[in-house]
Scaffold this active site. Structure first.
Site, PDB file in Angstrom:
ATOM      1  N   ARG A  17       0.836  -1.218   0.000  1.00  0.00           N
ATOM      2  CA  ARG A  17       0.000   0.000   0.000  1.00  0.00           C
ATOM      3  C   ARG A  17       0.869   1.266   0.000  1.00  0.00           C
ATOM      4  O   ARG A  17       0.593   2.238   0.698  1.00  0.00           O
ATOM      5  CB  ARG A  17      -0.936   0.042   1.208  1.00  0.00           C
ATOM      6  CG  ARG A  17      -1.997  -1.028   1.215  1.00  0.00           C
ATOM      7  CD  ARG A  17      -2.962  -0.877   0.033  1.00  0.00           C
ATOM      8  NE  ARG A  17      -4.090  -1.761   0.190  1.00  0.00           N
ATOM      9  CZ  ARG A  17      -4.078  -3.064  -0.110  1.00  0.00           C
ATOM     10  NH1 ARG A  17      -2.993  -3.629  -0.621  1.00  0.00           N
ATOM     11  NH2 ARG A  17      -5.152  -3.805   0.081  1.00  0.00           N
ATOM     12  N   SER A  67     -10.182  -0.276   3.253  1.00  0.00           N
ATOM     13  CA  SER A  67      -9.467  -0.506   4.516  1.00  0.00           C
ATOM     14  C   SER A  67      -8.957   0.823   5.050  1.00  0.00           C
ATOM     15  O   SER A  67      -8.243   1.540   4.354  1.00  0.00           O
ATOM     16  CB  SER A  67      -8.264  -1.421   4.293  1.00  0.00           C
ATOM     17  OG  SER A  67      -8.682  -2.686   3.864  1.00  0.00           O
ATOM     18  N   GLU A 101      -4.408   4.217   6.493  1.00  0.00           N
ATOM     19  CA  GLU A 101      -4.108   4.067   5.063  1.00  0.00           C
ATOM     20  C   GLU A 101      -4.447   5.325   4.244  1.00  0.00           C
ATOM     21  O   GLU A 101      -3.602   5.820   3.512  1.00  0.00           O
ATOM     22  CB  GLU A 101      -4.822   2.833   4.512  1.00  0.00           C
ATOM     23  CG  GLU A 101      -4.154   2.276   3.281  1.00  0.00           C
ATOM     24  CD  GLU A 101      -5.028   1.282   2.549  1.00  0.00           C
ATOM     25  OE1 GLU A 101      -5.549   1.647   1.488  1.00  0.00           O
ATOM     26  OE2 GLU A 101      -5.184   0.162   3.047  1.00  0.00           O
TER      27      GLU A 101
HETATM   28  N1  EPU Z   1     -11.099 -10.563  10.153  1.00  0.00           N
HETATM   29  C1  EPU Z   1     -11.836 -10.632  11.312  1.00  0.00           C
HETATM   30  N2  EPU Z   1     -12.757  -9.644  11.527  1.00  0.00           N
HETATM   31  C2  EPU Z   1     -12.988  -8.653  10.654  1.00  0.00           C
HETATM   32  C3  EPU Z   1     -12.231  -8.585   9.463  1.00  0.00           C
HETATM   33  C4  EPU Z   1     -11.288  -9.559   9.233  1.00  0.00           C
HETATM   34  O1  EPU Z   1     -11.645 -11.519  12.124  1.00  0.00           O
HETATM   35  O2  EPU Z   1     -13.845  -7.812  10.923  1.00  0.00           O
HETATM   36  C5  EPU Z   1     -10.130 -11.636   9.861  1.00  0.00           C
HETATM   37  C6  EPU Z   1     -10.628 -12.533   8.722  1.00  0.00           C
HETATM   38  O3  EPU Z   1     -11.434 -13.589   9.198  1.00  0.00           O
HETATM   39  C7  EPU Z   1      -9.350 -13.032   8.109  1.00  0.00           C
HETATM   40  C8  EPU Z   1      -8.389 -11.878   8.316  1.00  0.00           C
HETATM   41  O4  EPU Z   1      -8.915 -11.073   9.362  1.00  0.00           O
HETATM   42  O5  EPU Z   1      -8.867 -14.131   8.838  1.00  0.00           O
HETATM   43  C9  EPU Z   1      -8.177 -11.060   7.049  1.00  0.00           C
HETATM   44  O6  EPU Z   1      -9.422 -10.518   6.597  1.00  0.00           O
HETATM   45  P1  EPU Z   1      -9.722 -10.278   5.054  1.00  0.00           P
HETATM   46  O7  EPU Z   1      -9.445 -11.517   4.290  1.00  0.00           O
HETATM   47  O8  EPU Z   1     -11.085  -9.697   4.948  1.00  0.00           O
HETATM   48  O9  EPU Z   1      -8.611  -9.256   4.566  1.00  0.00           O
HETATM   49  P2  EPU Z   1      -7.923  -7.993   5.236  1.00  0.00           P
HETATM   50  O10 EPU Z   1      -6.509  -8.338   5.568  1.00  0.00           O
HETATM   51  O11 EPU Z   1      -8.773  -7.497   6.357  1.00  0.00           O
HETATM   52  C10 EPU Z   1      -6.925  -7.053   3.028  1.00  0.00           C
HETATM   53  C11 EPU Z   1      -6.869  -5.754   2.320  1.00  0.00           C
HETATM   54  C12 EPU Z   1      -8.159  -5.493   1.563  1.00  0.00           C
HETATM   55  C13 EPU Z   1      -8.367  -6.615   0.582  1.00  0.00           C
HETATM   56  C14 EPU Z   1      -8.419  -7.938   1.351  1.00  0.00           C
HETATM   57  C15 EPU Z   1      -8.495  -9.112   0.432  1.00  0.00           C
HETATM   58  C16 EPU Z   1      -5.382  -4.301   3.574  1.00  0.00           C
HETATM   59  C17 EPU Z   1      -5.248  -3.128   4.473  1.00  0.00           C
HETATM   60  N3  EPU Z   1      -6.618  -4.668   3.259  1.00  0.00           N
HETATM   61  O12 EPU Z   1      -7.926  -6.956   4.032  1.00  0.00           O
HETATM   62  O13 EPU Z   1      -7.963  -4.292   0.821  1.00  0.00           O
HETATM   63  O14 EPU Z   1      -9.567  -6.444  -0.159  1.00  0.00           O
HETATM   64  O15 EPU Z   1      -7.207  -8.094   2.114  1.00  0.00           O
HETATM   65  O16 EPU Z   1      -7.284  -9.247  -0.229  1.00  0.00           O
HETATM   66  O17 EPU Z   1      -4.379  -4.864   3.149  1.00  0.00           O
HETATM   67  C18 EPU Z   1      -8.263  -1.933   0.831  1.00  0.00           C
HETATM   68  O18 EPU Z   1      -7.037  -1.838   0.813  1.00  0.00           O
HETATM   69  O19 EPU Z   1      -9.009  -0.927   0.826  1.00  0.00           O
HETATM   70  C19 EPU Z   1      -8.872  -3.253   0.916  1.00  0.00           C
HETATM   71  C20 EPU Z   1     -10.185  -3.444   1.068  1.00  0.00           C
END
Ligand code: EPU
Length: 359
Positions: free
Chosen positions: A184, A259, A355
């Site tokens: 990012r 995010s 972010e």
């Molecule tokens: N999780 C929770 N509770 C929540 C959200 C997530 O327990 O409320 C857990 C999920 O169960 C999972 C882990 O956290 O085990 C990761 O969650 P998720 O797969 O939804 O991905 P993320 O790491 O929260 C990142 C990116 C997103 C992108 C997704 C999918 C960043 C900051 N965010 O989110 O990007 O869509 O992976 O690749 O890296 C963005 O940058 O705006 C964005 C949406």
């Protein structure tokens, strides 16, 4: 700036007679930021051709004013009116510029809608960007924060970025190394931030396509569709769209900037101590030995998911997304963010980095 950069003539500007469209004082930015904040710019100018940019910056009305380039406004938190000139990046056009045995090279102008561009590449039979479907914003914003989702970062497909230096109007070509992409992050989010406006991005889409479907949510969605072995980029695209729709709010319905925090990366020592106290912590080991944590999980564990402070709230289905339930201002969102950061710091000893850019 690296020595490999060269100043280049325009490739996307097909206008013989460019014209800047000026708006008078107090231009409403509500439709130009995905949080939907009710803020105004002292002056705004729509840039439809590269030549508009030089004209706009040379105009006496712009003299001495700070400038801000806005694409879709998907990565910005306005805390006040912008007392300067907003350049609305509306550069348009997309085309296949080159093809060899190994890849297609596709150029898109910065003002193109990102998702529409991804859909267009697939319709044209050029896969490779499908994991990045439905990300809000424009093509020009993509390299700034190196957008990423479901196992792919834009940096992996970026061949070059054409950017114009605001002070001189000179166009430069940055190859992927010049962009200095990180998680990012890029040159354009740091040193290049107030210096360059992105005009177009050229993507390299390899012809040897393989589905990139390892990301847990995506693999689950494909399996549910009976497509564990996805053989078409369109299947991955459809699955990504479905996963995003299920978890992430549409900015047109509920203001947000995706995010709100980066997933924090901590060193191995800190992680080893943390995992003893919090054995369930969601973590991803990094190549350098450090460990990335899921910020959404940390926030969720602190009880913030679905909670609100006034009209600023944490999304009910993804705790990493802060939303404007209607009528919130930038400072309401920042107050909520500070409260979340404090709780995560107290419980986990981890700092969450914001972010989007606050203005
Ligand atoms: N999780 C929770 N509770 C929540 C959200 C997530 O327990 O409320 C857990 C999920 O169960 C999972 C882990 O956290 O085990 C990761 O969650 P998720 O797969 O939804 O991905 P993320 O790491 O929260 C990142 C990116 C997103 C992108 C997704 C999918 C960043 C900051 N965010 O989110 O990007 O869509 O992976 O690749 O890296 C963005 O940058 O705006 C964005 C949406």
């Amino acid at each position: 700036m690296s020595a490999s950069l060269v100043s280049v003539a325009s490739t996307t500007d097909s206008s013989a007679n460019p014209s800047s469209v000026w708006f008078t004082a107090g231009y409403a930015l509500r439709a130009h930021n995905t949080f939907g904040f009710d803020v105004r710019a002292r002056l705004a100018c729509r840039i439809e051709h590269e030549a508009d940019l030089t004209k706009a910056l040379a105009d006496p009305r712009a003299a001495g004013l700070p400038t801000l380039v806005l694409g879709g406004g998907s990565n910005v938190v306005f805390t006040r009116d912008f007392d300067g000139l907003v350049l609305l990046n509306a550069l348009a056009g997309k085309r296949l510029v080159h093809e060899d045995d190994e890849a297609w090279y596709v150029e898109a102008a910065a003002g193109e809608n990102w998702h529409d561009f991804v859909a267009w590449t697939l319709e044209a039979g050029m896969p490779g960007l499908e994991n990045l479907a439905l990300i809000p914003g424009t093509v020009g914003a993509a390299p700034i924060q190196n957008i990423g989702a479901y196992g792919l970062e834009m940096a992996e497909r970026c061949a070059r970025v054409r950017a114009i230096e605001l002070a001189t109007g000179t166009a430069y070509e940055f190859d992927a190394a010049d962009c200095d992409f990180g998680y990012r992050d890029s040159f354009f989010k740091r040193e290049g931030r107030e210096r360059f406006v992105i005009a177009s991005v050229t993507f390299r889409l390899p012809k040897a396509w393989r589905a990139n479907a390892g990301y847990a949510d995506l693999a689950r969605e494909l399996a549910q569709r009976g497509l564990s072995q996805a053989r078409h980029a369109r299947d991955v695209f459809d699955a990504v769209v479905a996963v995003r729709r299920a978890k992430l709010p549409d900015p047109l319905e509920l203001g947000n900037a995706g995010s709100f925090f980066k997933n924090p990366v901590i060193d191995a020592e800190q992680f080893d101590a943390l995992v003893v106290r919090e054995p369930q912590v969601v973590s991803y080991p990094q190549a350098d030995g450090r460990v990335k944590l899921a910020a959404g999980w940390l926030i969720d564990q602190c009880g913030w998911k679905g909670r609100a402070l006034g009209t600023a709230a944490v999304h009910e289905r993804q705790a990493l997304v802060l939303v404007n339930r209607g009528g919130a201002c930038g400072n309401d969102i920042l107050d909520l963010a500070r409260a979340i950061q404090a709780d995560v710091r107290t419980r986990f000893g981890v700092e969450l980095e914001q972010e989007p850019i606050s203005l």
